[in-house]
Design a protein around this motif. Sequence first.
Motif, mmCIF file in Angstrom:
data_model
loop_
_atom_site.group_PDB
_atom_site.id
_atom_site.type_symbol
_atom_site.label_atom_id
_atom_site.label_comp_id
_atom_site.label_asym_id
_atom_site.label_seq_id
_atom_site.Cartn_x
_atom_site.Cartn_y
_atom_site.Cartn_z
ATOM 1 N N ARG A 1 0.831 -1.209 0.000
ATOM 2 C CA ARG A 1 0.000 0.000 0.000
ATOM 3 C C ARG A 1 0.863 1.257 0.000
ATOM 4 N NH1 ARG A 1 -2.125 -0.833 4.312
ATOM 5 N NH2 ARG A 1 -1.342 0.848 5.649
ATOM 6 N N LEU A 2 1.998 1.212 0.702
ATOM 7 C CA LEU A 2 2.895 2.359 0.733
ATOM 8 C C LEU A 2 3.505 2.615 -0.640
ATOM 9 C CD1 LEU A 2 3.965 4.337 2.927
ATOM 10 C CD2 LEU A 2 5.969 2.859 3.119
ATOM 11 N N GLU A 3 3.865 1.556 -1.334
ATOM 12 C CA GLU A 3 4.418 1.708 -2.675
ATOM 13 C C GLU A 3 3.355 2.196 -3.649
ATOM 14 O OE1 GLU A 3 6.937 1.767 -5.848
ATOM 15 O OE2 GLU A 3 7.452 1.515 -3.726
ATOM 16 N N GLU A 4 2.141 1.724 -3.503
ATOM 17 C CA GLU A 4 1.063 2.141 -4.403
ATOM 18 C C GLU A 4 0.647 3.585 -4.144
ATOM 19 O OE1 GLU A 4 -3.553 0.822 -5.519
ATOM 20 O OE2 GLU A 4 -2.384 -0.291 -4.031
ATOM 21 N N THR A 5 0.673 4.014 -2.893
ATOM 22 C CA THR A 5 0.179 5.344 -2.545
ATOM 23 C C THR A 5 1.179 6.442 -2.908
ATOM 24 O OG1 THR A 5 -1.066 4.370 -0.710
ATOM 25 C CG2 THR A 5 -0.752 6.766 -0.693
ATOM 26 N N ILE A 6 2.425 6.285 -2.501
ATOM 27 C CA ILE A 6 3.410 7.360 -2.684
ATOM 28 C C ILE A 6 4.611 6.932 -3.525
ATOM 29 C CG2 ILE A 6 2.759 8.471 -0.526
ATOM 30 C CD1 ILE A 6 5.227 7.263 0.772
ATOM 31 N N GLY A 7 4.649 5.681 -3.995
ATOM 32 C CA GLY A 7 5.831 5.226 -4.724
ATOM 33 C C GLY A 7 7.070 5.273 -3.854
ATOM 34 N N PHE A 8 7.053 4.526 -2.756
ATOM 35 C CA PHE A 8 8.077 4.665 -1.734
ATOM 36 C C PHE A 8 9.476 4.341 -2.266
ATOM 37 C CE2 PHE A 8 10.430 3.418 2.100
ATOM 38 C CZ PHE A 8 10.204 4.546 2.879
ATOM 39 N N GLY A 9 9.606 3.375 -3.139
ATOM 40 C CA GLY A 9 10.914 3.063 -3.705
ATOM 41 C C GLY A 9 11.502 4.229 -4.475
ATOM 42 N N ARG A 10 10.657 4.921 -5.239
ATOM 43 C CA ARG A 10 11.128 6.070 -6.011
ATOM 44 C C ARG A 10 11.563 7.214 -5.098
ATOM 45 N NH1 ARG A 10 6.701 7.280 -8.068
ATOM 46 N NH2 ARG A 10 6.246 9.051 -6.707
ATOM 47 N N VAL A 11 10.772 7.519 -4.056
ATOM 48 C CA VAL A 11 11.126 8.631 -3.186
ATOM 49 C C VAL A 11 12.363 8.301 -2.350
ATOM 50 C CG1 VAL A 11 8.762 9.475 -3.111
ATOM 51 C CG2 VAL A 11 9.533 7.898 -1.357
ATOM 52 N N MET A 12 12.574 7.034 -2.052
ATOM 53 C CA MET A 12 13.800 6.658 -1.361
ATOM 54 C C MET A 12 15.017 6.926 -2.241
ATOM 55 S SD MET A 12 13.717 5.354 1.824
ATOM 56 C CE MET A 12 14.933 4.062 1.962
ATOM 57 N N MET B 1 10.167 23.672 -2.576
ATOM 58 C CA MET B 1 10.785 23.664 -3.893
ATOM 59 C C MET B 1 10.196 22.630 -4.851
ATOM 60 S SD MET B 1 13.193 25.937 -4.459
ATOM 61 C CE MET B 1 11.957 27.060 -3.818
ATOM 62 N N LEU B 2 9.818 21.460 -4.354
ATOM 63 C CA LEU B 2 9.400 20.351 -5.212
ATOM 64 C C LEU B 2 7.883 20.308 -5.302
ATOM 65 C CD1 LEU B 2 11.884 17.645 -3.889
ATOM 66 C CD2 LEU B 2 12.161 19.176 -5.849
ATOM 67 N N ASN B 3 7.370 20.395 -6.519
ATOM 68 C CA ASN B 3 5.924 20.363 -6.758
ATOM 69 C C ASN B 3 5.451 19.051 -7.361
ATOM 70 O OD1 ASN B 3 5.875 23.062 -5.903
ATOM 71 N ND2 ASN B 3 6.261 23.815 -7.978
ATOM 72 N N SER B 4 6.312 18.332 -8.026
ATOM 73 C CA SER B 4 5.938 17.074 -8.680
ATOM 74 C C SER B 4 6.100 15.911 -7.707
ATOM 75 C CB SER B 4 6.801 16.830 -9.917
ATOM 76 O OG SER B 4 6.695 17.911 -10.830
ATOM 77 N N GLU B 5 5.119 15.025 -7.692
ATOM 78 C CA GLU B 5 5.181 13.883 -6.787
ATOM 79 C C GLU B 5 6.318 12.929 -7.132
ATOM 80 O OE1 GLU B 5 1.444 11.938 -6.658
ATOM 81 O OE2 GLU B 5 0.370 13.637 -5.739
ATOM 82 N N ASP B 6 6.709 12.872 -8.401
ATOM 83 C CA ASP B 6 7.795 11.974 -8.770
ATOM 84 C C ASP B 6 9.159 12.491 -8.318
ATOM 85 O OD1 ASP B 6 7.676 14.127 -10.481
ATOM 86 O OD2 ASP B 6 8.359 13.010 -12.231
ATOM 87 N N LYS B 7 9.226 13.727 -7.790
ATOM 88 C CA LYS B 7 10.477 14.285 -7.282
ATOM 89 C C LYS B 7 10.487 14.424 -5.766
ATOM 90 C CE LYS B 7 11.628 16.915 -11.446
ATOM 91 N NZ LYS B 7 11.966 18.255 -12.007
ATOM 92 N N TYR B 8 9.436 13.988 -5.095
ATOM 93 C CA TYR B 8 9.359 14.125 -3.654
ATOM 94 C C TYR B 8 10.481 13.352 -2.963
ATOM 95 C CZ TYR B 8 4.744 16.357 -3.566
ATOM 96 O OH TYR B 8 3.703 17.230 -3.696
ATOM 97 N N THR B 9 10.890 13.874 -1.804
ATOM 98 C CA THR B 9 11.786 13.148 -0.921
ATOM 99 C C THR B 9 10.957 12.373 0.108
ATOM 100 O OG1 THR B 9 11.988 15.069 0.535
ATOM 101 C CG2 THR B 9 13.621 14.836 -1.233
#
Length: 295
Positions: A80-91, A235-243
């Motif tokens: 669910r964490l990976e589906e909701t926020i893409g946890f691997g990508r933000v890591m 600074m970051l507006n895109s979800e694919d760039k979130y930390t």
Amino acid sequence: MSTTVVRSPAVAKSPAVTRRRSPLHRLAGFGAGLVLVAGAVVSLVPFLWMAVASTRSTSELFHSPPPFLPGGRLLDNLARLEETIGFGRVMLNSLGIALVHTVLSSLVSAMCGYGLAKFRFRGRGLLLGVVLATMMIPFQVLLVPLFQMMASLGWVNSYQAVILPFLASSFGILLMRQGFLDFPDELLESARIDGSGEVRTFFTVVLPCVRPQLGALVIFTFMSAWNSFIWPLLMLNSEDKYTVPVALNTLTGLTRIDYSGLMLGSLLATLPLMALFLCFQRQFISGLLGGAVKQ
């Protein structure tokens, strides 16, 4: 034929050797040990609860009494964490930003600290005072002018806007300067006589000798970049760039909070910090104690 036996004089035993600790001292040591154990247990309880909560559903966390043993929802929470926020990508985003920022900031701090410690020039004392004064400026005061600067450069929603503004760390400069002050000037003169340039001398002669301070600076800088929240949020507006901190903040809604997802994400986010500290713990302790004892 008589035999003469020569007896050597008795060696006086030192009082420090034969002295034993009094019962009061032993009791004080036992009490100090109990206090340390209690402090360690209190410090570990939040992490243990975080580990247990990451394996439970959010509804199970509010049962009375609360669960103290791990459950079987770990894989479900992770999916669910990976589906909701893409946890691997933000890591990966946080890891890339933290690594680049740590390398560049440590290099800038080391070079600035070396210049303030080993070069004599007019205005050095004033420059050192300016560096000290910047430590007294609250971070919140810099948010508006820094945001306007990044917007004028067109760097909003970019990684360089997150990394570059904070490369020059006043704490890092002062820490490295203190390490370079103990470096003998005779070695610098010998390297220069042998024909070594300033850049080569800095990287091959000076920098390896201040590894404790550099290791401590690496840990502090990486932790600061990894846990940064306010500036990446602006600074970051895109979800694919979130930390990681920004992405985990999206799990707190107005009507519902995914506590199990927050616990699992927070637990996974501490793993890189623990690994980094285990790798540099000796340099970290030596760097903090550097300069405490004068020969």
